[in-house]
Design a protein around this motif. Structure first.
Motif, PDB file in Angstrom:
ATOM      1  N   PHE A 118      39.917 -12.147 -93.618  1.00 24.29           N
ATOM      2  CA  PHE A 118      40.489 -12.476 -92.311  1.00 24.29           C
ATOM      3  C   PHE A 118      39.390 -13.049 -91.408  1.00 24.29           C
ATOM      4  N   VAL A 199      42.976 -10.354 -81.925  1.00 24.16           N
ATOM      5  CA  VAL A 199      43.183 -10.455 -83.376  1.00 24.16           C
ATOM      6  C   VAL A 199      44.097  -9.305 -83.796  1.00 24.16           C
ATOM      7  N   LEU A 201      45.518  -7.688 -87.397  1.00 22.76           N
ATOM      8  CA  LEU A 201      45.668  -7.678 -88.858  1.00 22.76           C
ATOM      9  C   LEU A 201      46.738  -6.648 -89.197  1.00 22.76           C
ATOM     10  N   ALA A 224      44.498 -14.760 -83.275  1.00 25.70           N
ATOM     11  CA  ALA A 224      44.720 -14.855 -84.723  1.00 25.70           C
ATOM     12  C   ALA A 224      45.554 -13.663 -85.174  1.00 25.70           C
ATOM     13  N   ALA A 226      47.801 -11.930 -88.502  1.00 22.11           N
ATOM     14  CA  ALA A 226      48.342 -11.853 -89.862  1.00 22.11           C
ATOM     15  C   ALA A 226      49.513 -10.869 -89.801  1.00 22.11           C
ATOM     16  N   THR A 385      46.764 -19.383 -95.663  1.00 21.06           N
ATOM     17  CA  THR A 385      46.537 -18.053 -96.245  1.00 21.06           C
ATOM     18  C   THR A 385      45.069 -17.690 -96.030  1.00 21.06           C
ATOM     19  N   PHE A 386      44.818 -16.384 -95.894  1.00 14.30           N
ATOM     20  CA  PHE A 386      43.421 -15.986 -95.708  1.00 14.30           C
ATOM     21  C   PHE A 386      42.857 -15.248 -96.916  1.00 14.30           C
ATOM     22  N   ASN A 395      49.520 -12.259 -96.634  1.00 16.70           N
ATOM     23  CA  ASN A 395      48.255 -12.993 -96.557  1.00 16.70           C
ATOM     24  C   ASN A 395      48.341 -14.257 -95.720  1.00 16.70           C
ATOM     25  N   LEU A 397      48.040 -16.252 -92.207  1.00 14.34           N
ATOM     26  CA  LEU A 397      47.294 -16.090 -90.946  1.00 14.34           C
ATOM     27  C   LEU A 397      47.625 -17.241 -90.000  1.00 14.34           C
TER      28      LEU A 397
END
Ligand SMILES: C[S@@+](CC[C@H](N)C(=O)[O-])C[C@H]1O[C@@H](n2cnc3c(N)ncnc32)[C@H](O)[C@@H]1O
Length: 402
Positions: A118, A199, A201, A224, A226, A385-386, A395, A397
């Motif tokens: 990430f 961010v 995740l 960012a 995901a 995709t990360f 996956n 992002l």
């Protein structure tokens, strides 16, 4: 190598996915787990027959790549369309600055690899001064991103995680603040500042949607995300974020939103056995309850503590029937019923492979909706995709910058 999606490609792909999903709703909406016979089986009897005679092991082997299955028509054609529509490139990874501390200590290996991937995928044009780790857990991601001269704020509502995060940041001597915060409450808006680079995740469902909505209002220049767990949402039906989704004919229930989440990463043998036994028993109980109630309809049952699986099968059924206040069970051939549950499980898992072809297209449609909404708010958006799917199927992002 497929490219990442940006600019007008987001809307073009969103619309193409929507056409595909709308055209084949009959194939992916009904869940084989809830219906002993699926309406599409009359349309494609050869495919249905072929899938139904396969074993549980066959289904397991094809689960992560249903598109490679050599099944009767229209499977191959749908698989090919699904693959083409799901193609998204990898975000170009940048070399990460070396860590000053051993931050990965005590982070499960797979989680740490996701964090590194990430972080490597983040390429903002402007330098970051202050990271905001949204639903941070212990804040491992934020700490990995933090560079000299930057600050970090972590928002998390579980006090134990906030406390552990705080201790870790102190231990490493990092300028991080860990706040206990429910991101769904109104006061979270005050936590979000224009100078933050948020961010997130794997913040589930509504949690990352909330960030997307607030970040633009609060004037954040870059973020960012995901996403994951699209079905963890308060709304019964998906409201859509972008105007394209709000105008869409694709109506999604919470159940539909669970489809992208139905891909599982290969689990160990013990976990698999437990999961399979639980599902085979539920399917057997479903046969029983239809007969007892004399109603040919699925009856939802609550999730049960794992020790229920240690009970003899007949006790499991008796206790669950009592829980659901069903009529008396009478005499049953328990062993035949248990076997029928396992047979149903093999059928369900194989029939699911057809739905599996729509897993990624639906996920991508949902993530593109988030991307289109951010575009509407004046962000330049890049979607890629990360990390490879075996590291996490979630996956994708979204990078957004103003
Ligand atoms: C799937 S975890 C991801 C954690 C972390 N970002 C990571 O990747 O390891 C989701 C996190 O959201 C937190 N969470 C759940 N609901 C929340 C809420 N309403 N407000 C803030 N955090 C929440 C959970 O406690 C959990 O730590």
């Amino acid at each position: 190598m497929p490219a990442t999606l940006q600019g007008p490609e987001l809307l073009t792909r969103f619309q193409a996915l929507e056409r595909f999903l709308l055209a084949h709703q009959a194939l992916w909406r009904p869940r084989p787990f809830n219906h002993p016979y699926l309406p599409w089986e009359t349309l494609h009897p050869e495919l249905a027959q072929w899938l139904r005679q396969r074993s549980l092991a066959d289904a397991e082997a094809a689960h992560n790549h249903p598109q490679h299955l050599q099944a009767p028509a229209p499977f191959a054609e749908l698989a090919q369309q699904s693959e083409a529509l799901s193609r998204v490139g990898e975000l170009p990874g940048q070399a990460l600055p070396a860590m000053r501390e051993r931050l990965e200590v005590d982070v499960p290996g797979r989680k740490w690899q996701q964090i590194e991937a990430f972080a490597a995928g983040l390429q903002f044009l402007r330098p970051t001064t202050h990271w905001l780790d949204w639903c941070s857990g212990k804040g491992h991601l934020g700490r990995r991103l933090l560079q000299p001269g930057q600050q970090l704020t972590c928002l998390e509502y579980d006090p134990a995680l906030v406390h552990s995060g705080e201790r870790l940041s102190q231990h490493h001597g990092l300028p991080a603040t860990h706040l206990q915060q429910d991101v769904m409450t109104d006061d979270v808006a005050l936590r979000l500042k224009a100078e933050h680079s948020p961010v997130a995740l794997h913040a589930c469902g509504d949690l990352h949607v909330r960030l997307i909505q607030l970040a633009s209002q609060r004037g954040c220049q870059q973020l960012a995300i995901a996403p994951c767990c699209y079905n963890r949402t308060r709304a019964e039906h998906y409201p859509g974020l972008s105007s394209a989704a709000q105008a869409s004919r694709l109506r999604l229930s919470r159940n539909d939103l669970a489809l992208p989440m139905s891909e599982t990463v290969t689990a160990g043998a013990r976990v698999r056995r437990q999961r399979d036994t639980s599902m085979a028993r539920r399917l057997a109980f479903d046969l029983l309850q239809r007969q007892l109630r004399d109603i040919d309809e699925y009856l939802p049952t609550p999730s049960l503590p794992s020790h229920w699986l240690d009970k003899p099968f007949a006790d499991y059924c008796r206790d669950l029937a009592a829980l659901k206040a069903l009529p008396p069970l009478g005499v049953q051939d328990w062993s035949a019923l248990e076997t029928a549950g396992w047979q149903r499980l093999a059928q369900v898992r194989n029939l699911e492979l057809l739905r599996g072809l729509f897993r990624r297209p639906l996920e991508l449609w949902l993530v593109l909706d988030r991307g289109l909404f951010l575009q509407q708010q004046g962000y330049q958006v890049q979607l890629g995709t990360f990390c490879p799917a075996p590291l996490t199927p979630r996956n994708l992002l979204l990078l957004a910058q103003r």
